[in-house]
Design a protein around this motif. Sequence first.
Motif, PDB file in Angstrom:
ATOM      1  N   PRO A   9       0.816  -1.222   0.000  1.00  3.19           N
ATOM      2  CA  PRO A   9       0.000   0.000   0.000  1.00  3.19           C
ATOM      3  C   PRO A   9       0.847   1.269   0.000  1.00  3.19           C
ATOM      4  N   ILE A  10       0.306   2.290  -0.651  1.00  5.24           N
ATOM      5  CA  ILE A  10       0.860   3.638  -0.585  1.00  5.24           C
ATOM      6  C   ILE A  10      -0.255   4.532  -0.086  1.00  5.24           C
ATOM      7  N   THR A  11       0.007   5.279   0.944  1.00  7.22           N
ATOM      8  CA  THR A  11      -1.007   6.126   1.566  1.00  7.22           C
ATOM      9  C   THR A  11      -0.685   7.580   1.321  1.00  7.22           C
ATOM     10  N   ARG A  32      -1.874  11.410   2.433  1.00  6.43           N
ATOM     11  CA  ARG A  32      -2.627  12.215   3.393  1.00  6.43           C
ATOM     12  C   ARG A  32      -2.544  13.656   2.941  1.00  6.43           C
ATOM     13  N   LEU A  33      -3.707  14.268   2.820  1.00  4.14           N
ATOM     14  CA  LEU A  33      -3.775  15.660   2.360  1.00  4.14           C
ATOM     15  C   LEU A  33      -4.231  16.535   3.523  1.00  4.14           C
ATOM     16  N   TYR A  34      -3.379  17.537   3.819  1.00  6.04           N
ATOM     17  CA  TYR A  34      -3.686  18.467   4.908  1.00  6.04           C
ATOM     18  C   TYR A  34      -4.024  19.822   4.308  1.00  6.04           C
ATOM     19  N   GLY A  35      -5.099  20.443   4.836  1.00 10.33           N
ATOM     20  CA  GLY A  35      -5.460  21.795   4.434  1.00 10.33           C
ATOM     21  C   GLY A  35      -5.534  22.681   5.649  1.00 10.33           C
ATOM     22  N   ASP A  36      -4.725  23.741   5.640  1.00  9.31           N
ATOM     23  CA  ASP A  36      -4.640  24.661   6.784  1.00  9.31           C
ATOM     24  C   ASP A  36      -4.378  23.913   8.092  1.00  9.31           C
ATOM     25  N   GLY A  37      -3.518  22.906   8.028  1.00 13.33           N
ATOM     26  CA  GLY A  37      -3.075  22.180   9.213  1.00 13.33           C
ATOM     27  C   GLY A  37      -3.982  21.067   9.643  1.00 13.33           C
ATOM     28  N   THR A  38      -5.087  20.842   8.936  1.00 14.28           N
ATOM     29  CA  THR A  38      -6.042  19.804   9.307  1.00 14.28           C
ATOM     30  C   THR A  38      -6.020  18.681   8.273  1.00 14.28           C
ATOM     31  N   LEU A  39      -6.009  17.432   8.731  1.00 15.18           N
ATOM     32  CA  LEU A  39      -6.072  16.308   7.813  1.00 15.18           C
ATOM     33  C   LEU A  39      -7.434  16.305   7.133  1.00 15.18           C
ATOM     34  N   ARG A  40      -7.411  16.468   5.778  1.00 15.56           N
ATOM     35  CA  ARG A  40      -8.664  16.558   5.021  1.00 15.56           C
ATOM     36  C   ARG A  40      -9.041  15.245   4.339  1.00 15.56           C
ATOM     37  N   HIS A  41      -8.022  14.439   3.986  1.00 18.46           N
ATOM     38  CA  HIS A  41      -8.362  13.225   3.262  1.00 18.46           C
ATOM     39  C   HIS A  41      -7.190  12.245   3.310  1.00 18.46           C
ATOM     40  N   THR A  42      -7.510  10.957   3.388  1.00 21.63           N
ATOM     41  CA  THR A  42      -6.527   9.878   3.316  1.00 21.63           C
ATOM     42  C   THR A  42      -6.969   8.905   2.240  1.00 21.63           C
ATOM     43  N   THR A  43      -6.033   8.528   1.338  1.00 20.98           N
ATOM     44  CA  THR A  43      -6.385   7.619   0.261  1.00 20.98           C
ATOM     45  C   THR A  43      -5.203   6.714  -0.061  1.00 20.98           C
ATOM     46  N   GLN A  44      -5.527   5.545  -0.628  1.00 19.80           N
ATOM     47  CA  GLN A  44      -4.504   4.607  -1.076  1.00 19.80           C
ATOM     48  C   GLN A  44      -4.672   4.263  -2.553  1.00 19.80           C
ATOM     49  N   THR A  45      -5.347   5.134  -3.272  1.00 14.84           N
ATOM     50  CA  THR A  45      -5.540   4.941  -4.703  1.00 14.84           C
ATOM     51  C   THR A  45      -4.265   5.355  -5.435  1.00 14.84           C
ATOM     52  N   VAL A  46      -3.726   4.428  -6.215  1.00 11.91           N
ATOM     53  CA  VAL A  46      -2.431   4.632  -6.859  1.00 11.91           C
ATOM     54  C   VAL A  46      -2.545   4.321  -8.349  1.00 11.91           C
ATOM     55  N   ASN A  47      -1.833   5.106  -9.152  1.00  5.31           N
ATOM     56  CA  ASN A  47      -1.712   4.902 -10.600  1.00  5.31           C
ATOM     57  C   ASN A  47      -3.037   5.030 -11.342  1.00  5.31           C
ATOM     58  N   THR A  48      -4.000   5.745 -10.754  1.00  2.71           N
ATOM     59  CA  THR A  48      -5.248   6.071 -11.431  1.00  2.71           C
ATOM     60  C   THR A  48      -5.793   7.363 -10.845  1.00  2.71           C
ATOM     61  N   PRO A  49      -6.339   8.260 -11.670  1.00  2.00           N
ATOM     62  CA  PRO A  49      -6.908   9.502 -11.122  1.00  2.00           C
ATOM     63  C   PRO A  49      -8.042   9.183 -10.152  1.00  2.00           C
ATOM     64  N   ALA A  50      -8.170   9.973  -9.101  1.00  3.81           N
ATOM     65  CA  ALA A  50      -9.213   9.735  -8.108  1.00  3.81           C
ATOM     66  C   ALA A  50      -9.717  11.065  -7.573  1.00  3.81           C
ATOM     67  N   ARG A  51     -10.967  11.047  -7.108  1.00  2.51           N
ATOM     68  CA  ARG A  51     -11.606  12.245  -6.574  1.00  2.51           C
ATOM     69  C   ARG A  51     -11.154  12.515  -5.149  1.00  2.51           C
ATOM     70  N   LEU A  52     -11.139  13.800  -4.795  1.00  2.00           N
ATOM     71  CA  LEU A  52     -10.925  14.247  -3.425  1.00  2.00           C
ATOM     72  C   LEU A  52     -12.228  14.813  -2.898  1.00  2.00           C
ATOM     73  N   GLY A  82       4.695   4.684   2.456  1.00  2.00           N
ATOM     74  CA  GLY A  82       4.543   3.441   1.717  1.00  2.00           C
ATOM     75  C   GLY A  82       5.825   2.652   1.616  1.00  2.00           C
ATOM     76  N   GLU A  83       5.770   1.597   0.770  1.00  3.03           N
ATOM     77  CA  GLU A  83       6.912   0.706   0.577  1.00  3.03           C
ATOM     78  C   GLU A  83       7.245   0.527  -0.899  1.00  3.03           C
ATOM     79  N   ARG A  84       6.557   1.291  -1.772  1.00  5.17           N
ATOM     80  CA  ARG A  84       6.846   1.247  -3.197  1.00  5.17           C
ATOM     81  C   ARG A  84       7.379   2.596  -3.658  1.00  5.17           C
ATOM     82  N   THR A  85       8.109   2.579  -4.774  1.00  6.08           N
ATOM     83  CA  THR A  85       8.685   3.813  -5.290  1.00  6.08           C
ATOM     84  C   THR A  85       7.591   4.700  -5.871  1.00  6.08           C
ATOM     85  N   VAL A  86       7.615   5.979  -5.487  1.00  2.69           N
ATOM     86  CA  VAL A  86       6.698   6.995  -6.009  1.00  2.69           C
ATOM     87  C   VAL A  86       7.503   7.978  -6.836  1.00  2.69           C
ATOM     88  N   TYR A  87       6.997   8.265  -8.061  1.00  2.00           N
ATOM     89  CA  TYR A  87       7.704   9.174  -8.957  1.00  2.00           C
ATOM     90  C   TYR A  87       7.131  10.588  -8.912  1.00  2.00           C
TER      91      TYR A  87
END
Length: 663
Positions: free
Chosen positions: A605-607, A609-629, A644-649
């Motif tokens: 898995p690759i996780t 985490r998106l923070y907005g103004d210091g607050t965690l807004r969203h967590t996702t593990q969707t990889v290699n495909t566009p996804a909604r926020l 994660g444990e895989r290479t991210v480019y």
Amino acid sequence: MRIKLDTFKGEVPRITPRQLPAGHAQVAEGSLLERGDLRPVRALDTVYTFASPKRKIVRHEGAWYGWNVAGVQFAPGPVDDDRLYFTGDGAPKMRYQGAIYPLALAAPTVAPQLAITNAPDEPVPNDPEDPVTLPDTGGTAPFRVKILREPEGSISGQVLLTQPLAVIIDEAGLLCDGDSETAITVSVGEGYSGVVDGTRTITADGGVFRFTDLTLRGDHEDDYTLVFEVVDNDERETPLEEPSAESAVTNITQDMAELTTSVLYAYTYVTSLGEESAPSPLTDALDWYPDLVVRVSNFAAAPDGRMIEKIRIYRSLTSLTGTTDLYFAAEIDADTLTFDHDMEEDPLAEVLPTADFDTPPDTMTGLVSMPNGMMAAFAGRRVLFCEPYKPHAWPSKYELLVDTDIVGLAAFGSTLAILTESTPYIAQGLSPESMRMERMESYVPCLSRAGIVDLGYAAAFPSNDGLAVISSSSCEIVTRNLFTREQWLALRPATMRASAFGGRYLFLHDAGAVGGAAEFAMKGITVGAEGATDMIRLDFAAIDIFYDVPTGYLYVLDPDTVTVKVFESYDGDAATYRWRSGILSTRTLTNFGAHFIDADPGEEPITLRLYGDGTLRHTTQTVNTPARLPGGYLARDWEIEIEGERTVYSVTIANTIEELMDG
């Protein structure tokens, strides 16, 4: 609006998260970031377990060694791969074929004793190479005189001739009818202005007569003749028909003052490894002249535990220029009690090479290897050098002295960095006697000997104001743009233990003072040509670190003090990284609606985490495909964290899917 992260760099603690340069992180943990992408380091693999606790480890010739002393420093020897030299655990030592020996090879403390084995009052037969051969004359051979030695020089003073000089044989081939003593008058013929006093007695011994008292007076430079006459020939049982004979002698021997020389002896210990000690104390002087055999005895028993197998014997010799040195005479087994030195059988050879082979002081530490067979170390304020290719010998004549206690040394090229409690020094040279020292123009104290690292072109070490790098021309703090002084000191640089690896200065430090979870956490600082650029965190604890040059592997000692683990093993499992961006500010309040993570395929898995103004807004593990926020909020300051444990480019966030995929 679109934000894309496609270059991942380390932390710059000095700079606030809002002002971090592009690509730098607030947190960079578990990734070396060598190639700009985000890939995990490999989990530590156990490779060895000690039977007892250790604080310092080394791998040498495929075997693991450890000490329960943190201050040990070691270096392979310049002579044999089987030898490992180390300091910091009592007196300097050497490990060889699984056993430990003192590095010092002490000189014998007892002077040998000398005696003459063929003194004039106890003559020893010394037959000539061409003895007299009697012709077959039917028993009527007259007596003969033959000069067996023809010394060279001129007469002055007194001469004591102890070498075989005359043979006298009667018609029966006997020594003057078997008499044990025969009086012979020696007179000097034409060409000699001096006189020979009286009658002298010679003693027959196996066909050889020896003069035990022959005094010649005068000054002679030309040839002359010695006349031998049998005294009281008429009274003999069988008188000789020719009771006298002449012998022409060219240039008779020098006088005794010129023949006799004062000699001294000494000896050394020699090990099975070919190491040779400094010499023993000298003997008392002995008057010697040619043909005397000197018995050397009273050798001190070789001490146990140093592989001493041989003794080398040396004798003094004065050159024509008046210089006296000790010269090699013979090598004997260490358990030999006496040695008879005959100069004809054992002529002198090379000059004693170990006259100034001082042993290393017990307080010597900080051992490092240098080119051309040199090794360097220190004791207090003294910089010490071994004799090239002879690590057991540390001549005091090579010492250099600094004005502050030394903390540690580092060697790169032909340069030795001398790191002290205040100002560093540089010493350069290709041999110990050519080393020239220079004091650097900066006060940069070294805080940790274990934190000194050879970078190849320079050396790095922890100091008060940051990580210092010293080269042959300068000493600079390279982390001024990476840490404030307060941040650096919070890392407790005096506790650092470090190694170079992958272009980084990797160091363990006591993290207790900065909220670390375990003692001696690992971090790494990139040290480039223009100084340090960033820092990474490695998610493990250890108490020692060792880089094995032959294999290129980095090893650490687990906090359990017995388990050795390899870092970044090529076949190891991936560890987990965590990387968090700086604060990415938008000019206006916004809501990002889509994201895309470009990563290697795989199941790990690759996780995000998106923070907005210091607050965690969203967590996702969707990889290699566009996804909604998710929507429903607005923010101006954004932070992206990836674990994660895989290479991210790359990681991209945008307002819409279309904008996300645009370009």
